[in-house]
Write an enzyme that holds these catalytic residues in place. Structure first.
Site, PDB file in Angstrom:
ATOM      1  N   LYS A  37     -13.675  56.699  50.091  1.00 35.17           N
ATOM      2  CA  LYS A  37     -12.807  56.307  48.977  1.00 35.17           C
ATOM      3  C   LYS A  37     -11.380  56.814  49.138  1.00 35.17           C
ATOM      4  O   LYS A  37     -10.420  56.041  49.081  1.00 35.17           O
ATOM      5  CB  LYS A  37     -13.372  56.838  47.643  1.00 35.17           C
ATOM      6  CG  LYS A  37     -14.728  56.321  47.259  1.00 35.17           C
ATOM      7  CD  LYS A  37     -15.189  56.885  45.932  1.00 35.17           C
ATOM      8  CE  LYS A  37     -15.277  58.396  45.908  1.00 35.17           C
ATOM      9  NZ  LYS A  37     -16.248  58.932  46.895  1.00 35.17           N
ATOM     10  N   SER A 105     -17.209  58.430  40.102  1.00 35.50           N
ATOM     11  CA  SER A 105     -17.476  57.700  38.845  1.00 35.50           C
ATOM     12  C   SER A 105     -18.851  57.040  38.880  1.00 35.50           C
ATOM     13  O   SER A 105     -18.958  55.808  38.960  1.00 35.50           O
ATOM     14  CB  SER A 105     -16.374  56.683  38.539  1.00 35.50           C
ATOM     15  OG  SER A 105     -15.870  56.035  39.671  1.00 35.50           O
TER      16      SER A 105
END
Length: 199
Positions: A37, A105
């Site tokens: 990410k 998340s």
């Protein structure tokens, strides 16, 4: 909230976007630890910066050194972590910046609440990578610690990661080069008119 009033500034998001020559948006990178990410978000930001776009990268680990240093990794703390960064991201949208958010998340509910908060100003990017590949990378040594029971509530091992059902974009970091993934993200920004080919 009682006795608290919203201040309407004269310099608006629209005026900032016009000055910047691009639209403001949140690119929300979600995926397992080690999926890539932050590496992807940094590479996208570098390309945007070189194209004279105003950007800000918000990284999960960095945020936990300050704004969220009082939070642990229980489900409730994870939800609060995402709520806070969602509010921060909303402020950066108003500032006119293309904001790149790199957070695991893990819960759909939290990601959905952020989407609602941003009012259509967010793009969810699922950084998809098999857990065995993430674990082999183990960039931060967290999988090893989790397997040795040295830490608890580690996403993908003993804490749930809810896979995005309909993200705006999926990148496959175990199959694509970094450049290919970056181009896919930039392609979404161009197709949506957030940036143009002249940026």
């Amino acid at each position: 909230m009682k006795n608290v009033f919203w201040h309407h500034a004269t310099v608006t998001r629209q005026r900032r976007n016009t000055q910047n020559n691009h639209q403001s948006v949140v690119l929300w990178f979600t995926g397992l630890s080690g999926s890539g990410k932050t590496t992807l978000a940094q590479a996208v930001e570098e390309k945007l910066h070189q194209a004279y776009c105003r950007t800000m990268l918000l990284d999960g680990d960095n945020i936990r050194h300050g704004l969220c240093k009082d939070l642990g990794f229980s489900n409730e703390d994870r939800k609060e972590n995402i709520r806070r960064i969602g509010e921060v991201a909303k402020l950066f949208i108003e500032s006119g910046a293309i904001t790149l958010v790199s957070f695991i998340s893990p819960f759909k509910e939290g990601r959905d609440k952020v989407k609602e908060l941003l009012g259509g100003g967010g793009i969810e990017i699922y950084v998809k990578c098999p857990i065995n590949v993430c674990e082999n990378r183990d960039v931060k040594g967290m999988y090893k610690k989790s397997r040795a029971n040295e830490i608890e509530d580690f996403t993908g091992i003993d804490s749930l990661y809810e896979t995005p059902i309909s993200p705006d974009l999926i990148v496959y970091t175990d199959q694509e080069t970094l450049g290919e993934s970056v181009n896919k993200v930039l392609g979404v920004l161009i197709n949506r008119g957030i940036i143009n080919n002249e940026n």
